[in-house]
Design a protein around this motif. Structure first.
Motif, PDB file in Angstrom:
ATOM      1  N   HIS A  13       7.369   9.182  -5.899  1.00 39.62           N
ATOM      2  CA  HIS A  13       6.389   8.479  -6.731  1.00 39.62           C
ATOM      3  C   HIS A  13       6.114   9.227  -8.031  1.00 39.62           C
ATOM      4  O   HIS A  13       5.913  10.437  -8.027  1.00 39.62           O
ATOM      5  CB  HIS A  13       5.083   8.283  -5.962  1.00 39.62           C
ATOM      6  CG  HIS A  13       5.268   7.468  -4.722  1.00 39.62           C
ATOM      7  ND1 HIS A  13       5.676   6.163  -4.761  1.00 39.62           N
ATOM      8  CD2 HIS A  13       5.132   7.780  -3.408  1.00 39.62           C
ATOM      9  CE1 HIS A  13       5.767   5.689  -3.521  1.00 39.62           C
ATOM     10  NE2 HIS A  13       5.453   6.651  -2.686  1.00 39.62           N
ATOM     11  N   THR A  17       1.941   6.559 -11.081  1.00 38.35           N
ATOM     12  CA  THR A  17       1.671   5.772  -9.881  1.00 38.35           C
ATOM     13  C   THR A  17       0.666   6.485  -8.994  1.00 38.35           C
ATOM     14  O   THR A  17      -0.259   5.869  -8.469  1.00 38.35           O
ATOM     15  CB  THR A  17       2.978   5.535  -9.099  1.00 38.35           C
ATOM     16  OG1 THR A  17       3.894   4.835  -9.948  1.00 38.35           O
ATOM     17  CG2 THR A  17       2.738   4.738  -7.830  1.00 38.35           C
ATOM     18  N   TRP A  20      -2.897   6.480 -10.670  1.00 37.00           N
ATOM     19  CA  TRP A  20      -3.474   5.135 -10.614  1.00 37.00           C
ATOM     20  C   TRP A  20      -3.861   4.785  -9.185  1.00 37.00           C
ATOM     21  O   TRP A  20      -4.940   4.242  -8.938  1.00 37.00           O
ATOM     22  CB  TRP A  20      -2.478   4.080 -11.124  1.00 37.00           C
ATOM     23  CG  TRP A  20      -2.988   2.692 -10.859  1.00 37.00           C
ATOM     24  CD1 TRP A  20      -3.949   2.029 -11.573  1.00 37.00           C
ATOM     25  CD2 TRP A  20      -2.613   1.815  -9.784  1.00 37.00           C
ATOM     26  NE1 TRP A  20      -4.195   0.796 -11.007  1.00 37.00           N
ATOM     27  CE2 TRP A  20      -3.385   0.646  -9.913  1.00 37.00           C
ATOM     28  CE3 TRP A  20      -1.704   1.907  -8.734  1.00 37.00           C
ATOM     29  CZ2 TRP A  20      -3.273  -0.433  -9.029  1.00 37.00           C
ATOM     30  CZ3 TRP A  20      -1.582   0.846  -7.848  1.00 37.00           C
ATOM     31  CH2 TRP A  20      -2.362  -0.313  -7.998  1.00 37.00           C
ATOM     32  N   ILE A  28     -11.611   0.180  -5.830  1.00 36.47           N
ATOM     33  CA  ILE A  28     -11.566  -0.936  -4.887  1.00 36.47           C
ATOM     34  C   ILE A  28     -12.622  -0.757  -3.796  1.00 36.47           C
ATOM     35  O   ILE A  28     -13.279  -1.701  -3.371  1.00 36.47           O
ATOM     36  CB  ILE A  28     -10.159  -1.042  -4.245  1.00 36.47           C
ATOM     37  CG1 ILE A  28      -9.119  -1.337  -5.310  1.00 36.47           C
ATOM     38  CG2 ILE A  28     -10.129  -2.068  -3.124  1.00 36.47           C
ATOM     39  CD1 ILE A  28      -8.916  -2.760  -5.655  1.00 36.47           C
ATOM     40  N   TYR A 134      -2.158   1.160 -16.387  1.00 39.46           N
ATOM     41  CA  TYR A 134      -1.043   1.292 -15.449  1.00 39.46           C
ATOM     42  C   TYR A 134      -0.037   0.170 -15.641  1.00 39.46           C
ATOM     43  O   TYR A 134       1.175   0.392 -15.614  1.00 39.46           O
ATOM     44  CB  TYR A 134      -1.569   1.288 -14.008  1.00 39.46           C
ATOM     45  CG  TYR A 134      -0.493   1.539 -12.981  1.00 39.46           C
ATOM     46  CD1 TYR A 134       0.289   2.685 -13.028  1.00 39.46           C
ATOM     47  CD2 TYR A 134      -0.253   0.633 -11.957  1.00 39.46           C
ATOM     48  CE1 TYR A 134       1.275   2.929 -12.099  1.00 39.46           C
ATOM     49  CE2 TYR A 134       0.735   0.855 -11.015  1.00 39.46           C
ATOM     50  CZ  TYR A 134       1.500   2.007 -11.091  1.00 39.46           C
ATOM     51  OH  TYR A 134       2.478   2.248 -10.167  1.00 39.46           O
ATOM     52  N   TYR A 188       3.892  -5.234  -2.813  1.00 39.21           N
ATOM     53  CA  TYR A 188       3.319  -4.475  -3.931  1.00 39.21           C
ATOM     54  C   TYR A 188       3.287  -5.312  -5.210  1.00 39.21           C
ATOM     55  O   TYR A 188       2.312  -5.293  -5.955  1.00 39.21           O
ATOM     56  CB  TYR A 188       4.097  -3.183  -4.165  1.00 39.21           C
ATOM     57  CG  TYR A 188       3.975  -2.165  -3.039  1.00 39.21           C
ATOM     58  CD1 TYR A 188       2.862  -2.156  -2.203  1.00 39.21           C
ATOM     59  CD2 TYR A 188       4.966  -1.222  -2.811  1.00 39.21           C
ATOM     60  CE1 TYR A 188       2.749  -1.233  -1.178  1.00 39.21           C
ATOM     61  CE2 TYR A 188       4.850  -0.290  -1.790  1.00 39.21           C
ATOM     62  CZ  TYR A 188       3.746  -0.304  -0.968  1.00 39.21           C
ATOM     63  OH  TYR A 188       3.641   0.612   0.036  1.00 39.21           O
ATOM     64  N   ILE A 192       0.006  -6.140  -7.314  1.00 38.44           N
ATOM     65  CA  ILE A 192      -0.163  -5.644  -8.683  1.00 38.44           C
ATOM     66  C   ILE A 192      -0.038  -6.765  -9.718  1.00 38.44           C
ATOM     67  O   ILE A 192      -0.756  -6.774 -10.715  1.00 38.44           O
ATOM     68  CB  ILE A 192       0.854  -4.514  -8.970  1.00 38.44           C
ATOM     69  CG1 ILE A 192       0.485  -3.300  -8.109  1.00 38.44           C
ATOM     70  CG2 ILE A 192       0.886  -4.141 -10.437  1.00 38.44           C
ATOM     71  CD1 ILE A 192       1.450  -2.140  -8.229  1.00 38.44           C
ATOM     72  N   LEU A 196      -4.442  -8.592  -8.116  1.00 42.23           N
ATOM     73  CA  LEU A 196      -5.336  -7.806  -8.967  1.00 42.23           C
ATOM     74  C   LEU A 196      -5.647  -8.524 -10.285  1.00 42.23           C
ATOM     75  O   LEU A 196      -6.814  -8.606 -10.672  1.00 42.23           O
ATOM     76  CB  LEU A 196      -4.781  -6.390  -9.197  1.00 42.23           C
ATOM     77  CG  LEU A 196      -4.564  -5.546  -7.922  1.00 42.23           C
ATOM     78  CD1 LEU A 196      -4.204  -4.106  -8.270  1.00 42.23           C
ATOM     79  CD2 LEU A 196      -5.769  -5.566  -6.996  1.00 42.23           C
ATOM     80  N   HIS A 245      -1.307  -2.373   4.931  1.00 39.81           N
ATOM     81  CA  HIS A 245      -0.872  -1.196   4.186  1.00 39.81           C
ATOM     82  C   HIS A 245      -1.185   0.077   4.967  1.00 39.81           C
ATOM     83  O   HIS A 245      -0.320   0.933   5.166  1.00 39.81           O
ATOM     84  CB  HIS A 245      -1.639  -1.234   2.863  1.00 39.81           C
ATOM     85  CG  HIS A 245      -1.289  -0.180   1.877  1.00 39.81           C
ATOM     86  ND1 HIS A 245      -0.021   0.027   1.429  1.00 39.81           N
ATOM     87  CD2 HIS A 245      -2.070   0.729   1.227  1.00 39.81           C
ATOM     88  CE1 HIS A 245      -0.031   1.008   0.539  1.00 39.81           C
ATOM     89  NE2 HIS A 245      -1.262   1.453   0.409  1.00 39.81           N
ATOM     90  N   LEU A 246      -2.428   0.196   5.452  1.00 42.04           N
ATOM     91  CA  LEU A 246      -2.820   1.416   6.162  1.00 42.04           C
ATOM     92  C   LEU A 246      -2.080   1.535   7.487  1.00 42.04           C
ATOM     93  O   LEU A 246      -1.647   2.620   7.872  1.00 42.04           O
ATOM     94  CB  LEU A 246      -4.333   1.438   6.381  1.00 42.04           C
ATOM     95  CG  LEU A 246      -5.161   1.563   5.096  1.00 42.04           C
ATOM     96  CD1 LEU A 246      -6.647   1.673   5.420  1.00 42.04           C
ATOM     97  CD2 LEU A 246      -4.726   2.777   4.290  1.00 42.04           C
ATOM     98  N   GLU A 257       3.918  10.225   4.294  1.00 43.95           N
ATOM     99  CA  GLU A 257       3.613   9.131   3.362  1.00 43.95           C
ATOM    100  C   GLU A 257       2.491   9.508   2.396  1.00 43.95           C
ATOM    101  O   GLU A 257       2.601   9.302   1.193  1.00 43.95           O
ATOM    102  CB  GLU A 257       3.204   7.883   4.155  1.00 43.95           C
ATOM    103  CG  GLU A 257       4.362   7.133   4.783  1.00 43.95           C
ATOM    104  CD  GLU A 257       5.231   6.464   3.740  1.00 43.95           C
ATOM    105  OE1 GLU A 257       4.676   5.924   2.766  1.00 43.95           O
ATOM    106  OE2 GLU A 257       6.460   6.474   3.886  1.00 43.95           O
ATOM    107  N   SER A 260       3.479  11.969  -0.051  1.00 39.44           N
ATOM    108  CA  SER A 260       4.334  11.417  -1.109  1.00 39.44           C
ATOM    109  C   SER A 260       3.484  10.778  -2.205  1.00 39.44           C
ATOM    110  O   SER A 260       3.877  10.768  -3.365  1.00 39.44           O
ATOM    111  CB  SER A 260       5.310  10.390  -0.532  1.00 39.44           C
ATOM    112  OG  SER A 260       4.674   9.137  -0.344  1.00 39.44           O
TER     113      SER A 260
END
Ligand code: HEM
Lengths: 274, 248
Positions: A13, A17, A20, A28, A134, A188, A192, A196, A245-246, A257, A260
């Motif tokens: 990454h 990224t 942000w 959020i 971003y 994603y 994005i 959003l 996601h989680l 993860e 990263s």
């Protein structure tokens, strides 16, 4: 799945990224909690320009008295669900409270519309500015084009099938030319590039001052109360994304993860080097 | 492994709501939270036209029933007397930083050039209602009273009290002189009802509902609202901490 076996540590990454991502996470978090507070002020959603207590609502979270005490309910398009204890009616410190969203999701915990609005505006400024920067930075460094928009070859039926199979086998981490697999890219990019921006635009459409200056906002979303409904739906979809996601971060190996997304470096599984 | 645990507890601690609220009560964050409406106002005014008009709707768009909010019936003896007399002896006081203070009767207000507009009313709580409003542009009254150039705000003093505290509101000159900012004496083709603010209420169409003061008794041009009420520029601003600029 051998994500814990040692393979090479590769750059995954970008700094932009990572910065942000965590800034946005704080924003959020503020926005969801304070948004729940604001919703509690009038827990009814409508379609069209106007909508108040006498007008038909497609979503209501409320309470009513019953022989056994107050019951909380959610009504979606006429279908009603008893949600006592979670929505509409809940316990706080041994007391029964009657509000749509309970204190353990709202910011602040004790109902205050004005404080909720201030936290929401703070979250919105962080979210809006970070997202704006971003987005354009990611166009400039081609993150969007390269990493978020699926490649043509990723969309061939064989590759789609292979990617779905990999996900079912909980086999997430791969080397290769692409940072993200097809399903990752789609989710994603959906967040994005769609969810959003819709949240920002519908948020602005609820501002009477913006409505005067940019009335086309009202036309895009079908009126102020429609914009409010869509704002809520987009937030709901975002929460659904965050859940999945989680879960996926945990399944793919949370240490590797999350590292990263902090240091930028991801450890590939053994035998999966380039 | 320890670093994984540290990261996870760190994230966990951040996600606990009471922790978040403690941060919100520290002075820098508190000050930041209370400066945001000024920032939002300046940012919106930077990218939008000062004179942009709120959307006007048609009669077909009217809310079937316009929700009454706030006071339904002011409690003072003065108000009761005026109400009984059909506001025949009532006067709107126009004062403060004006060269020609005025006392205007309701019939004189109705005889002034009128503006009728069908607009959407957005409450801070989230609901909206569309209504038709008829009244006189505030800018006409300000010009008629020869308001001073030094005046920065217009203050509305109201007849309704919450406990001992009278309702009041302020708007800046940009909103005060906006063509759709009217003192309305009519609603939906009728005389304005008591529940909706008779004899006179403000419409400030680019802002949320609490700015639209009902039961307006006096209009004053002022340079600052720091010394008025609780000093935040309006009743709900003082009482509950709502933003002074209510454009979002
Ligand atoms: C504790 C909470 C969170 C953790 C631990 C977390 C973790 C991660 C990780 C490890 C990645 C990289 C995954 C990969 O390589 O595919 C990632 C990417 C991403 N996360 Fe999160 N995340 C969290 C919250 C959120 C939230 C609240 C959002 C809301 C929008 C979000 C949106 C995204 C997006 C859009 C990406 C892709 C970024 C890009 O490549 O541009 N995350 N997250």
């Amino acid at each position: 799945m051998s994500s814990n076996a040692k393979g090479p540590l590769v750059k995954r990454h970008r700094l932009s990224t990572r910065v942000w991502h965590w800034t946005n996470m704080v924003a959020i978090f503020l926005l969801i909690g304070s948004g729940a507070t604001i919703f509690n002020a009038h827990p009814r959603l409508y379609w069209g320009e106007y909508g108040a207590n006498f007008d038909p609502a497609w979503l209501v979270i409320d309470d009513r008295q019953s022989a056994t005490g107050p019951r909380g309910f959610v009504n979606i398009g006429g279908a009603e669900f008893d949600t006592t204890g979670v929505l509409g009616v809940f316990e706080k410190g041994g007391e029964t409270r009657m509000r749509a969203f309970p204190h353990w999701v709202t910011i602040p915990a004790e109902y205050s519309l004005s404080a909720g609005r201030r936290y929401h505006l703070l979250g919105a400024w962080i979210f809006g500015v970070a997202g704006f920067v971003y987005f354009f930075w990611s166009l400039f460094n081609r993150h969007i084009q390269r990493d978020l928009i699926p490649r043509k070859w990723q969309l061939t039926p064989a590759c789609v099938r292979a990617d779905i199979k990999n996900h079912i086998k909980l086999n997430f981490i791969h080397s290769g030319t692409e940072k993200y697999s097809l399903l990752q890219k789609l989710s994603y990019a959906g967040v994005i590039l769609v969810i959003l921006p819709v949240l920002v635009a519908t948020g602005l459409t609820m501002s009477p001052n913006m409505n005067a200056a940019w009335p086309w906002l009202l036309d895009i979303f079908g009126g102020r109360q429609s914009a409010r409904s869509l704002h809520f739906i987009a937030a709901f979809l975002l929460i659904a994304f965050i859940f999945v996601h989680l879960i996926l971060v945990v399944l793919a190996g949370p240490y590797n993860e999350i590292r990263s997304m902090i240091t930028g470096k991801l450890r590939l599984p053994a035998g999966d080097g380039r | 492994m320890t670093s994984r645990r540290t990261v996870l507890t760190g994230i966990g601690a951040c996600l606990m709501l009471p922790g978040c609220e403690r941060i919100g009560k520290t002075k820098p964050v508190h000050d930041l939270l209370y400066s945001l409406d000024g920032l939002t106002m300046r940012a919106q005014r930077l990218v939008t036209a000062r004179g942009a008009l709120a959307r006007e709707y048609t009669e077909a768009d009217l809310s079937p029933r316009f929700r009454v909010n706030g006071t339904r019936q002011p409690a003072s003896a003065d108000y009761a007397r005026h109400q009984k007399e059909g506001f025949a002896n009532w006067r709107l006081n126009v004062g403060g930083m004006v060269r020609r203070p005025l006392q205007i009767s309701l019939s004189d207000l109705r005889a002034m050039p009128t503006r009728t507009q069908i607009t959407r009313h957005d409450c801070v709580e989230g609901w909206s209602a569309i209504g038709q409003w008829t009244g006189v542009q505030l800018s006409r009254i300000l010009d008629f009273a020869r308001v001073s150039e030094r005046a920065k705000y217009v203050l509305f003093r109201c007849a309704d009290n919450y406990g001992d505290t009278p309702y009041y509101e302020t708007v800046d000159m940009i909103e005060a002189r906006h063509p759709q900012t009217i003192l309305a004496w009519g609603m939906n083709g009728d005389i304005l009802s008591v529940a909706h603010g008779a004899p006179l209420r403000l419409r400030s169409e680019r802002q949320l509902g609490y700015k639209h003061a009902k039961y307006v008794m006096g209009v004053e041009a002022i340079e600052s609202f720091a010394e008025i009420g609780g000093g935040k520029g309006g009743f709900w601003e003082d009482r509950s901490g709502y933003d002074w600029w209510a454009g979002i």
